[in-house]
Design a protein around this motif. Structure first.
Motif, PDB file in Angstrom:
ATOM      1  N   TYR A  58       0.844  -1.195   0.000  1.00 50.82           N
ATOM      2  CA  TYR A  58       0.000   0.000   0.000  1.00 50.82           C
ATOM      3  C   TYR A  58       0.879   1.246   0.000  1.00 50.82           C
ATOM      4  O   TYR A  58       0.661   2.182  -0.776  1.00 50.82           O
ATOM      5  N   ASN A  61       1.614   4.130  -3.113  1.00 46.52           N
ATOM      6  CA  ASN A  61       1.444   5.573  -2.929  1.00 46.52           C
ATOM      7  C   ASN A  61       2.709   6.334  -3.319  1.00 46.52           C
ATOM      8  O   ASN A  61       2.638   7.471  -3.797  1.00 46.52           O
ATOM      9  N   ASP A  71      -5.984  -1.355  -3.178  1.00 45.23           N
ATOM     10  CA  ASP A  71      -6.639  -0.399  -2.289  1.00 45.23           C
ATOM     11  C   ASP A  71      -6.018   0.984  -2.404  1.00 45.23           C
ATOM     12  O   ASP A  71      -6.728   2.002  -2.391  1.00 45.23           O
ATOM     13  N   ALA A  72      -4.696   1.047  -2.527  1.00 50.24           N
ATOM     14  CA  ALA A  72      -4.043   2.346  -2.687  1.00 50.24           C
ATOM     15  C   ALA A  72      -4.484   3.024  -3.980  1.00 50.24           C
ATOM     16  O   ALA A  72      -4.759   4.233  -4.003  1.00 50.24           O
ATOM     17  N   ALA A 104      -7.319   2.376  -5.597  1.00 53.56           N
ATOM     18  CA  ALA A 104      -8.757   2.655  -5.516  1.00 53.56           C
ATOM     19  C   ALA A 104      -9.029   3.976  -4.812  1.00 53.56           C
ATOM     20  O   ALA A 104      -9.980   4.698  -5.158  1.00 53.56           O
ATOM     21  N   GLU A 105      -8.214   4.313  -3.832  1.00 44.50           N
ATOM     22  CA  GLU A 105      -8.401   5.570  -3.109  1.00 44.50           C
ATOM     23  C   GLU A 105      -8.183   6.778  -4.014  1.00 44.50           C
ATOM     24  O   GLU A 105      -8.643   7.876  -3.706  1.00 44.50           O
ATOM     25  N   CYS A 106      -7.487   6.567  -5.133  1.00 39.07           N
ATOM     26  CA  CYS A 106      -7.283   7.631  -6.121  1.00 39.07           C
ATOM     27  C   CYS A 106      -8.214   7.462  -7.320  1.00 39.07           C
ATOM     28  O   CYS A 106      -8.043   8.145  -8.355  1.00 39.07           O
ATOM     29  N   GLY A 107      -9.164   6.548  -7.206  1.00 36.83           N
ATOM     30  CA  GLY A 107     -10.094   6.311  -8.296  1.00 36.83           C
ATOM     31  C   GLY A 107      -9.483   5.604  -9.483  1.00 36.83           C
ATOM     32  O   GLY A 107      -9.943   5.756 -10.617  1.00 36.83           O
ATOM     33  N   ARG A 144      -8.895   6.085 -15.393  1.00 37.39           N
ATOM     34  CA  ARG A 144      -9.890   5.370 -14.613  1.00 37.39           C
ATOM     35  C   ARG A 144     -10.308   4.104 -15.360  1.00 37.39           C
ATOM     36  O   ARG A 144     -11.450   3.888 -15.707  1.00 37.39           O
TER      37      ARG A 144
END
Length: 366
Positions: A187, A191, A223-224, A226-229, A363
């Motif tokens: 994760y 980032n 997950d990392a 997904a947090e940024c779309g 995306r």
């Protein structure tokens, strides 16, 4: 013709039927040292409670007679065999090898012998190996990760055999564990790539069917993002078993997909990262200008390649040392043993950089 006698097979004859030479007994050691058999036993099991003078006499007697304590007899007396089992997926991974070496050294210093097996990521095989170790009376077991045969932990609990799970850390894990948080490591370095500006990111992942660490790493990446779309395109996520050749093959597969190539690729282990680097160089990609690469494990060679690979360092020797301490603490009756998290370290090297072209909005759905 003279008949053969029990002593006629002189040393070095090597015949299959030759009798074993007579071995010294505990009684003979005690008589030569001028002490009781109980004193010799105390010296063997707890030498610190025997006076140095008496201990030296016993040591001289043992060396003179070549006496070796009988493991089975000792186990009957102490209810311990002095052996600890460990099952690892493979020793081809230098981090498993380093951890096992440290584990062995630490256990040996405490009077234990390590019994080792390799499962090759086969949960059935691992379970059989653990059962065989239990049949041989091991006092405790060390395994790797959380994913095991469903009957493994119940078997150990039923037998009252302490267990430590290594190379993983999750406080709610069924057994005591020691290792890095694989999810958090991936994760965090995903980032790191996002902060550099990467948006088209691919992954060469290790097969997660029997490898919980590989599954956690993949979840950390997803997950990392997904947090940024962002989602990785299915063609940019490939998986294999292990090895440099697999890493080369899987990089070719990603780069051959009929869509925009990634600007960065995350590799699930060190071998994949080295293979991907070699293949990228062979195909004419300039790392990191055309493609950033990031790996895991921090194998020694990763820092020595023409373009050193950014990677996560796992403290394997520390894991082995803590595993030994946790096993011995449980054998000593410590009921307050706690799992230990070891810190992973992001080693930033030349294989990662700001992408040449930054996509403002990516995306791609999976």
């Amino acid at each position: 013709m003279a008949k053969a006698t029990p002593n006629s097979n002189a040393a070095g004859s090597g015949t299959a039927g030759a009798p074993r030479p007579a071995t010294a007994t505990l009684r003979e050691v005690a008589e030569l040292a001028g002490v009781s058999k109980a004193t010799v036993s105390r010296f063997i099991n707890t030498p610190e409670i025997v006076s140095p003078t008496v201990g030296e006499r016993i040591r001289i007697a043992i060396n003179h007679l070549g006496w070796v304590p009988h493991a089975a007899a000792r186990a009957l007396a102490t209810h311990r065999t002095g052996t600890i089992g460990a099952v690892v997926p493979t020793l081809a991974n230098e981090h498993f090898a380093t951890a096992i070496q440290t584990l062995q050294d630490e256990l040996e210093g405490k009077g234990y012998t390590l019994l080792l097996a390799c499962s090759e990521y086969d949960l059935q095989r691992e379970y059989r190996q653990v059962r065989k170790m239990l049949e041989r009376g091991v006092d405790a077991i060390a395994v790797v990760g959380e994913a095991h045969h469903p009957e493994l932990y119940p078997l150990l609990e039923q037998r009252g055999v302490p267990c430590v799970s290594t190379f993983t850390y999750r406080p709610q894990h069924r057994s005591v564990c020691v290792g890095v948080d694989n999810y958090r490591a991936f994760y965090n370095f995903t980032n790191y790539l996002l902060d550099l500006g990467h948006r088209r990111i691919g992954m060469i992942a290790q097969n997660a069917d029997t490898n919980d660490r590989a599954a956690a790493r993949r979840d950390g990446v997803r997950d990392a993002l997904a947090e940024c779309g962002i989602a990785m395109h299915p063609a940019h996520v490939v998986e294999g078993y292990w090895g440099v050749k697999d890493g080369r093959r899987l990089l070719r597969q990603i780069m051959a997909a009929p869509i925009k190539v990634p600007t960065a690729i995350i590799c699930g282990n060190g071998s994949f990262a080295m293979g991907a680097m070699l293949e990228a160089m062979s195909e004419g990609y300039v790392v990191p200008r055309d493609l950033s690469l990031i790996g895991f494990d921090d194998f020694e060679l990763m820092a020595e390649l023409p373009v050193p690979i950014t990677t996560v360092r796992v403290p394997s020797a520390e894991i082995g040392k803590h595993a030994a301490a946790l096993l011995i603490a449980q054998l000593d009756g410590n009921t307050a043993v706690q799992s230990i998290e070891c810190e992973s370290t992001l080693m930033i090297r030349a294989s990662c950089a700001i992408p040449a072209v930054i996509d403002s909005d990516v995306r791609e759905s999976s």
